[in-house]
Design a protein around this motif. Structure first.
Motif, PDB file in Angstrom:
ATOM      1  N   HIS A  16      79.818  28.006  13.407  1.00 57.59           N
ATOM      2  CA  HIS A  16      78.730  28.843  12.924  1.00 57.59           C
ATOM      3  C   HIS A  16      77.665  28.020  12.191  1.00 57.59           C
ATOM      4  CE1 HIS A  16      80.461  28.305   8.982  1.00 57.59           C
ATOM      5  NE2 HIS A  16      81.637  28.700   9.449  1.00 57.59           N
ATOM      6  N   ILE A  17      76.577  28.693  11.851  1.00 55.95           N
ATOM      7  CA  ILE A  17      75.470  27.954  11.225  1.00 55.95           C
ATOM      8  C   ILE A  17      75.547  27.966   9.696  1.00 55.95           C
ATOM      9  CG2 ILE A  17      73.858  28.356  13.130  1.00 55.95           C
ATOM     10  CD1 ILE A  17      72.529  30.492  11.189  1.00 55.95           C
ATOM     11  N   TRP A  18      76.550  28.666   9.138  1.00 53.31           N
ATOM     12  CA  TRP A  18      76.597  28.777   7.676  1.00 53.31           C
ATOM     13  C   TRP A  18      76.923  27.439   7.024  1.00 53.31           C
ATOM     14  CZ3 TRP A  18      79.878  33.440   9.284  1.00 53.31           C
ATOM     15  CH2 TRP A  18      79.047  34.541   9.516  1.00 53.31           C
ATOM     16  N   CYS A  19      76.416  27.245   5.821  1.00 55.02           N
ATOM     17  CA  CYS A  19      76.615  25.988   5.094  1.00 55.02           C
ATOM     18  C   CYS A  19      78.079  25.833   4.673  1.00 55.02           C
ATOM     19  CB  CYS A  19      75.774  25.949   3.818  1.00 55.02           C
ATOM     20  SG  CYS A  19      74.034  26.278   4.029  1.00 55.02           S
ATOM     21  N   PRO A  20      78.518  24.597   4.445  1.00 55.65           N
ATOM     22  CA  PRO A  20      79.858  24.395   3.897  1.00 55.65           C
ATOM     23  C   PRO A  20      79.982  25.134   2.560  1.00 55.65           C
ATOM     24  CG  PRO A  20      78.895  22.316   4.604  1.00 55.65           C
ATOM     25  CD  PRO A  20      77.809  23.341   4.702  1.00 55.65           C
ATOM     26  N   THR A 204      74.828  26.425  -1.650  1.00 54.42           N
ATOM     27  CA  THR A 204      73.665  25.609  -1.296  1.00 54.42           C
ATOM     28  C   THR A 204      72.418  25.986  -2.104  1.00 54.42           C
ATOM     29  OG1 THR A 204      74.547  25.345   0.907  1.00 54.42           O
ATOM     30  CG2 THR A 204      72.208  24.876   0.632  1.00 54.42           C
ATOM     31  N   TYR A 205      72.166  27.280  -2.238  1.00 53.53           N
ATOM     32  CA  TYR A 205      70.931  27.670  -2.921  1.00 53.53           C
ATOM     33  C   TYR A 205      71.185  28.305  -4.280  1.00 53.53           C
ATOM     34  CZ  TYR A 205      68.693  26.380   1.355  1.00 53.53           C
ATOM     35  OH  TYR A 205      68.258  25.656   2.419  1.00 53.53           O
ATOM     36  N   PHE A 206      71.962  29.396  -4.314  1.00 50.96           N
ATOM     37  CA  PHE A 206      72.172  30.059  -5.608  1.00 50.96           C
ATOM     38  C   PHE A 206      72.966  29.154  -6.554  1.00 50.96           C
ATOM     39  CE2 PHE A 206      74.103  33.004  -8.644  1.00 50.96           C
ATOM     40  CZ  PHE A 206      72.956  33.661  -9.074  1.00 50.96           C
ATOM     41  N   GLY A 207      74.045  28.587  -6.037  1.00 49.14           N
ATOM     42  CA  GLY A 207      74.906  27.759  -6.860  1.00 49.14           C
ATOM     43  C   GLY A 207      74.186  26.520  -7.376  1.00 49.14           C
ATOM     44  N   PRO A 215      81.654  24.675  -4.454  1.00 50.43           N
ATOM     45  CA  PRO A 215      82.108  25.976  -3.935  1.00 50.43           C
ATOM     46  C   PRO A 215      83.420  26.414  -4.576  1.00 50.43           C
ATOM     47  CG  PRO A 215      81.341  24.596  -2.133  1.00 50.43           C
ATOM     48  CD  PRO A 215      81.297  23.752  -3.360  1.00 50.43           C
ATOM     49  N   VAL A 216      84.289  25.459  -4.835  1.00 45.68           N
ATOM     50  CA  VAL A 216      85.578  25.800  -5.461  1.00 45.68           C
ATOM     51  C   VAL A 216      85.334  26.386  -6.851  1.00 45.68           C
ATOM     52  CG1 VAL A 216      87.778  24.893  -6.315  1.00 45.68           C
ATOM     53  CG2 VAL A 216      86.846  24.058  -4.137  1.00 45.68           C
ATOM     54  N   LYS A 217      84.410  25.758  -7.598  1.00 47.77           N
ATOM     55  CA  LYS A 217      84.064  26.246  -8.937  1.00 47.77           C
ATOM     56  C   LYS A 217      83.503  27.677  -8.845  1.00 47.77           C
ATOM     57  CE  LYS A 217      84.419  23.399 -12.531  1.00 47.77           C
ATOM     58  NZ  LYS A 217      84.808  22.082 -12.033  1.00 47.77           N
TER      59      LYS A 217
END
Lengths: 272, 382
Positions: A16-20, A204-207, A215-217
């Motif tokens: 898919h195109i979603w970010c890691p 990617t953007y909000f975080g 992402p784990v955080k």
């Protein structure tokens, strides 16, 4: 992926195109698992989306899928469902798609109580256009169009849905997956307009803009800040600030739109 | 056998024609002067087992129409200028995804809220290029109440046949006019339905594959056991998004080709006294009726004037202009706007004719007297 779930995916369209680190795949997986658990007729399922990161999900799913214009998924879905009430119509939409440009369609779909399940992928940001604030971005958060902090107040989507007339309203997160699957199952079985707000993460953007770490955080943040509806009842307003209340908020049996329209047809034909 | 003659309004004839063509779904939002279409559809549709829904706005109505058509019902919406503007994005979606549907635009004065209750023909260009990007479209324009009935059927038929949205461009005069109408025997009405794939010849159904070489892919409705993907992104024959220049060029070309290769089937017009005419009045909708009346009066006085009444506006009937008699020197384009169709007529005239506009944009219709005066002025100066 579990072998028995493969038939629900267009494997050749993956990856898919979603970010890691994006939470959207988890929601998509939860929708598919709910469909599988309920053994719904695959050919009668229509998955409709608008525009944005969330709205690319139908492209990976092996059903009748419709990727519409920005914010309009519910309008298209209403036409599909009313034209053929035998179809199981599921709308996958994002927080921007659903509550900004699509806000009017959302409240009116709730009001009509048409038998459609809407799963809102809420990552608090416009991901596809790279990080502008949405109506679900918390006040004070940063976004590319809120470089000094967001002063817009965000919707409580579940309250909005309930006040507008939705007859099943629940919230889950991408951290609490088994519970999310259960909620989506209930929404799919509910006769009427059901809304499942799913709090997702956009590292990617909000975080990144809000210095939330990996992402784990962000997933740990969902774990540590979520409280159940039941627990929330006993908490004060101050204690609930910045908490994510998850679980089922509302369930009601009310006349469903396409069934009411069947009665209109009977009435009109009887009078002739 | 025709039905008993009855007094019928244009907007009413539109609904009757739509139902005769097989319309079983209507989604709309009220706007003057199209509202009667919604009201009559709300009453008539459930009687034939069809569905009517008043949506929250024009954008939603257009979306619902596309959804209903994908689910297999023939679907229509009706609106007027400002509402037509709101529908444009989803109209473009229907063009690109090849979802048959009919959009009625009962024109009113513009721009903006304009003149809600007064006649105008200011949406000629909006009907062609209101949505963004290159796209096919068919636009028909009726002049008489009976013709509204016939042309609405034709709009559905063309839309289904070519899988393209078809716009019925009316004006307030035709929409609200009441005339004596005899409807045809329902058995005599020719109804065209969307082409279905022949699964005995197809191994794999690709929703956008031009199996027959006519530019029109056969269509399966959602829920019929052949799931596929529909997107407003540029897509390949399988329906999935592609950023390939070759795929993009092929898709847009095919969409244009399916219309451009069938101009003779799509284009319709009426010629009156054009064989030896020195001056031809080109017009459409209610304005064309004034032009015809004027020509009849002028002919009695020996003026060599003819009328070309356009029933198909888009694709534009260039050939009808180019094939005007060698005697024709002047073309008067009569339209209730500042001059929209005239530019297209000038493009087809390629300098062969003097092209003069007769334009009115004050909310009043163009009277036969005004056409007569214009013809006399043109003939005197010629």
């Amino acid at each position: 992926m579990r072998k028995n779930l493969e038939k629900y995916f267009r494997i050749d369209k993956l990856p898919h195109i979603w970010c890691p680190g994006c939470g959207h795949g988890i929601i998509t997986g939860a929708v598919v698992r709910a469909i599988d658990n309920l053994k719904l007729d695959k050919d009668k399922i229509c998955i409709v989306s608008g525009i944005g990161c969330s709205s690319r999900a139908p492209g990976y799913l092996n059903f009748n899928t419709l990727h519409t214009t920005h914010g309009r998924a519910l309008a298209f879905a209403t036409g599909l469902k009313l034209a053929n009430p035998d179809l199981k119509v599921i709308v996958l939409t994002g927080d921007g798609d659903c509550t900004a440009i699509g806000g009017n369609h959302f409240i009116h779909a709730c009001r009509r109580n048409i038998d459609i399940t809407t799963v809102v992928f809420n990552n608090s940001i416009y991901g596809m256009t790279s990080g502008q604030y949405s109506p679900m971005t918390p006040a004070g958060a940063y976004a590319t169009t809120a470089p000094y902090g967001n002063i817009d107040r965000n919707f409580d989507l579940c309250k909005l849905a309930q006040a507008s007339g939705a007859t099943y309203v629940a919230r889950g997160t991408v951290y609490h997956v088994p519970q999310l699957i259960k909620i989506i199952e209930k929404a799919l079985q509910h006769k009427g307009f059901s809304v499942v707000e799913t709090v997702s993460i956009c590292p990617t953007y909000f975080g990144r803009k809000n210095k939330m770490g990996s992402p784990v955080k962000m997933m740990e943040m969902l774990r540590d800040n979520s409280v159940t509806v039941k627990a929330a009842e006993k908490m004060s307003r101050e204690e609930l600030a910045n908490k994510i209340v998850i679980g089922e908020f509302y369930e009601e049996n009310a006349p469903e739109y396409t069934e009411e329209y069947k009665k209109i047809i009977q009435k009109a034909q009887g009078e002739e | 056998m025709t039905s008993k003659p009855r007094l019928m309004q244009g907007n009413e004839a539109c609904v009757e024609g739509a139902i005769a063509a097989g319309m079983r779904f209507y989604a709309g939002y009220p706007i003057t002067p199209s509202t009667e279409i919604a009201e009559i559809a709300a009453e008539r549709l459930p009687k034939v087992g069809g569905k009517f829904i008043q949506m929250e706005d024009e954008i939603a109505s257009m979306g619902a129409v596309i959804g209903a058509s994908l689910a297999g019902l023939k679907a229509m919406t009706a609106t007027s200028g400002p509402g037509f503007s709101l529908k444009q994005e989803n109209l473009g979606f229907a063009c690109l995804t090849e979802v048959p549907c009919v959009v009625v635009d009962v024109q009113r004065g513009g721009p903006s809220t304009g003149q809600p209750t007064m006649p105008a023909q200011g949406d000629v260009m909006q009907a062609r290029w209101g949505t963004h990007g290159d796209h096919p479209i068919i636009t028909l324009s009726p002049s008489y109440v009976r013709e509204v009935f016939d042309m609405t059927i034709r709009a559905f038929n063309l839309s289904e046949k070519y899988r393209v949205p078809c716009i019925l461009l009316m004006d307030e005069v035709v929409g609200h006019l009441r005339e004596r109408v005899e409807l045809p025997d329902p058995a005599s009405i020719k109804v065209i339905n969307r082409k279905r794939p022949d699964f005995s010849k197809i191994e794999q159904y690709n929703p956008y594959q031009d199996y027959d070489g006519d530019g029109v892919p056969p269509m399966v409705n959602f829920g019929e056991g052949v799931p596929y993907h529909v997107t407003g992104l540029i897509h390949d024959i399988t329906g999935f998004p592609s950023t390939s220049p070759a795929v993009t060029e092929y898709l847009i070309s095919r969409l244009m080709r399916k219309i451009n290769d069938n101009l003779d089937d799509i284009i319709d017009y009426e010629k009156l006294y054009t064989e030896d005419a020195e001056t031809v009045v080109v017009s459409f909708g209610s304005t064309a009726r004034s032009a015809i009346r004027a020509a009849k009066i002028l002919r009695k006085e020996g003026e060599k004037v003819g009328v070309l009444r356009l029933k198909t506006i888009w694709p534009f009937p260039h050939k009808a202009i180019q094939e005007l008699a060698p005697t024709t020197k002047n073309i008067i384009v009569a339209e209730m706007n500042y001059g929209q169709l005239i530019e297209v007529v000038e493009a087809s005239a390629k300098g062969r004719f003097n092209v003069i506009g007769l334009n009115k944009f004050n909310g009043e219709l163009i009277s036969p007297d005004e056409v007569i005066a214009k013809v006399r002025e043109v003939n005197k100066n010629a």
